[in-house]
Design an enzyme around this catalytic site. Structure first.
Site, PDB file in Angstrom:
ATOM      1  N   MET A   1      37.315  43.769  44.681  1.00 15.11           N
ATOM      2  CA  MET A   1      37.859  42.549  44.139  1.00 15.11           C
ATOM      3  C   MET A   1      37.320  42.417  42.743  1.00 15.11           C
ATOM      4  SD  MET A   1      38.277  39.054  43.842  1.00 15.11           S
ATOM      5  CE  MET A   1      36.728  38.368  43.594  1.00 15.11           C
ATOM      6  N   PRO A   2      37.996  42.281  41.723  1.00 14.46           N
ATOM      7  CA  PRO A   2      39.408  41.987  41.576  1.00 14.46           C
ATOM      8  C   PRO A   2      40.324  43.147  41.994  1.00 14.46           C
ATOM      9  CG  PRO A   2      38.223  41.541  39.517  1.00 14.46           C
ATOM     10  CD  PRO A   2      37.301  42.251  40.420  1.00 14.46           C
ATOM     11  N   LEU A   3      41.541  42.764  42.291  1.00 13.37           N
ATOM     12  CA  LEU A   3      42.610  43.723  42.557  1.00 13.37           C
ATOM     13  C   LEU A   3      43.412  43.840  41.262  1.00 13.37           C
ATOM     14  CD1 LEU A   3      44.636  45.365  44.307  1.00 13.37           C
ATOM     15  CD2 LEU A   3      45.668  43.175  44.934  1.00 13.37           C
TER      16      LEU A   3
END
Length: 129
Positions: A1-3
């Protein structure tokens, strides 16, 4: 995460795409201080008629090297985002030869309950992360 989702015109080689993803991941780790193993990236390649990315009236023309990054993430500070934009375009230009005018980035912000990394659990909420 983040994507991070990467949308680009088809035609780049596997090596070029791998380098682009590696560079973006390095910048993301540095900008957001996330662990090195926190890596979620998706690539979609499009035919030229499937991807239209104009300049929003800023007075420049994009090339066929254009990429659009959509970053889905927990909230980040304005300073973190601005550092990410700057360092990303600098690194992509230096390492991949992509002109900064051909890099468009958009953030989609969500909360801890919006993430499940598997097993049907929201790991940010359960304390696993």
């Amino acid at each position: 995460m983040p994507l991070i989702r990467f949308d680009m015109l088809e035609g780049r080689t596997e090596t070029e795409i791998t380098k682009l993803l590696d560079v973006a991941h390095h910048v993301m780790v540095e900008s957001f201080e996330v662990p090195e193993g926190d890596r979620y990236q998706l690539v979609s390649q499009h035919k030229p008629y499937e991807m239209i990315v104009k300049d929003t009236g800023l007075g420049f023309e994009r090339t066929n090297d254009v990429i659009v990054l959509t970053v889905t993430s927990r909230s980040r500070t304005t300073e973190q985002k601005q550092n990410f934009y700057k360092h990303l375009t600098e690194a992509l230009q230096k390492e991949c030869g992509i002109d900064p005018k051909d890099v468009m980035v958009s953030f989609v912000i969500n909360d801890d309950e919006d993430w499940s990394f598997g097993f049907g659990r929201a790991q940010f909420l359960t304390g696993e992360l």
